[in-house]
Design an enzyme around this catalytic site. Sequence first.
Site, short mmCIF file in Angstrom:
data_model
loop_
_atom_site.label_atom_id
_atom_site.label_comp_id
_atom_site.label_asym_id
_atom_site.label_seq_id
_atom_site.Cartn_x
_atom_site.Cartn_y
_atom_site.Cartn_z
N ASN A 155 28.69 -1.06 -40.48
CA ASN A 155 29.33 -1.90 -39.39
C ASN A 155 30.41 -1.11 -39.17
O ASN A 155 31.44 -1.00 -40.00
CB ASN A 155 29.61 -3.27 -40.08
CG ASN A 155 30.39 -4.26 -39.22
OD1 ASN A 155 30.64 -3.67 -38.12
ND2 ASN A 155 30.56 -5.51 -39.79
N HIS A 161 27.93 -13.58 -33.78
CA HIS A 161 27.40 -14.03 -35.49
C HIS A 161 26.13 -14.55 -35.38
O HIS A 161 25.44 -15.04 -36.32
CB HIS A 161 27.98 -15.29 -35.71
CG HIS A 161 29.78 -15.07 -36.04
ND1 HIS A 161 30.43 -16.17 -35.65
CD2 HIS A 161 30.31 -14.03 -36.45
CE1 HIS A 161 31.78 -15.69 -36.05
NE2 HIS A 161 31.59 -14.35 -36.29
N ARG A 165 42.44 -16.61 -33.04
CA ARG A 165 41.85 -16.74 -31.62
C ARG A 165 42.03 -18.02 -31.13
O ARG A 165 41.92 -19.06 -32.04
CB ARG A 165 40.28 -16.32 -31.35
CG ARG A 165 40.11 -14.76 -31.30
CD ARG A 165 39.16 -14.42 -31.56
NE ARG A 165 38.54 -13.39 -32.30
CZ ARG A 165 37.39 -13.24 -32.86
NH1 ARG A 165 36.53 -13.74 -32.67
NH2 ARG A 165 37.20 -12.35 -33.88
N GLU A 180 24.75 -10.89 -43.97
CA GLU A 180 24.50 -10.19 -42.98
C GLU A 180 23.92 -8.68 -43.07
O GLU A 180 23.01 -8.36 -42.31
CB GLU A 180 25.76 -10.07 -41.71
CG GLU A 180 25.91 -11.41 -41.02
CD GLU A 180 27.63 -11.45 -40.59
OE1 GLU A 180 28.53 -11.55 -41.53
OE2 GLU A 180 27.56 -11.44 -39.32
#
Length: 398
Positions: free
Chosen positions: A7, A179, A240, A383
């Site tokens: 990643n 996601h 955010r 993930e």
Amino acid sequence: MNILVINCGSSSLKYQVIDSESEEVLAKGLCERIGLDGRLVYQKAGGEKEVTDADMPSHKQAIQMVLDALVNPNTGVFKSLSEIGAVGHRIVHGGERFAASTILDDEVLKAIEECSDLAPLHNPANLIGVRACQELMPNVPMVGVFDTAFHQTMPEEAYLYGIDYDYYEKYKVRRYGFHGTSHSYVSKRAAEILGKPYGELKTIVCHLGNGASICAVKNGKSVDTSMGLTPLEGLIMGTRSGDIDPGAMEYLAKKENLDLEGVMNILNKKSGVQGLSHISSDFRDLEAAAAKGDPAGPRALNAFIYRAAKYVGAYAAAMNGVDVICFTAGVGENGPDTRKGICDYLGFLGVVIDDEANKVRGDEKVISTPDSKVTVLCLPTNEELAIARETVALAGGK
Ligand code: ADP
């Protein structure tokens, strides 16, 4: 087959090596401060975390250090790099082009590059990681797993914004969602845990981490999700803003004498629970502040919880019902108060939380009562494992 999962961000890179047969993590870690000074964190299964400061002027050097660590005679996990069967890369934006994971060849890399306008911070960094791995492991198959792919099943009414259709046709301005690897993994796992067919469940996954999104999964397909063209839309997040009246951007720009970049910086980096509390983007700090009686903690937490509950309600409407609600990622897995706060809004759906079961942190567990009309799960995401599974499926092997 041993899979290296990568990643890759602009200045950091997370990695795991997973044996796809046993699904065990053989080693994991990260490279930080790539291009600055450089630090490698490496941990073999069952071993101590090793931290090495080392020069890492580029991603290629960073990946070379990871590979060296994996074959280190003392602390490595392989005798030779030929034991790595394939590499799975997380790619953030696949646009409309990628509805599934794919082998990364030249044509695919070009298409990913073409999606870079949609994710200028992420896709170029992801590609740098892919190219560095290709140079260092030229004969090893590389697979790209996209954050957006799972959501490509959304119907038009869910992905279109209410703006001139020309902007969709010309520039592909629409909801994509992110996601996806997590939402897919968690919703599938929920069906397994409940022993019900994935294709017959209405599931809402709340991925609540620093970045946060909620997804409606109907009969095994994503039908709506809270992030949009970019990961800025939807929930209030760590830093955010999530949903905001676009008119507020013009107003803020005028009042604070900012250009668009300045406003975007505020919405991406100085908003969310951090901006609301002036304390932290970390929920643990906010809960600690709340416990001390500082009203800034609950101010941020309550706004976060309310927004998340509204999305769950909206998605129950979108699917005409909900069978399962899953909480995952940092806060979802470890925040009983946040889970409880969200579920307290959902009594109208027949959601009843078992307070004792809801004390769980970081484990798979049903946290609703047996008579709750909706099953609620704490369900850690994985993930990396999901990427490894996709990689094996495409690279061929076991
Ligand atoms: P991301 O991958 O988006 O960076 P994570 O899924 O790792 O985020 O989530 C990070 C967040 O999880 C932290 O900011 C923190 O708020 C929250 N978190 C982690 N552990 C706990 C905990 N024990 N209790 C409450 N919140 C936690």
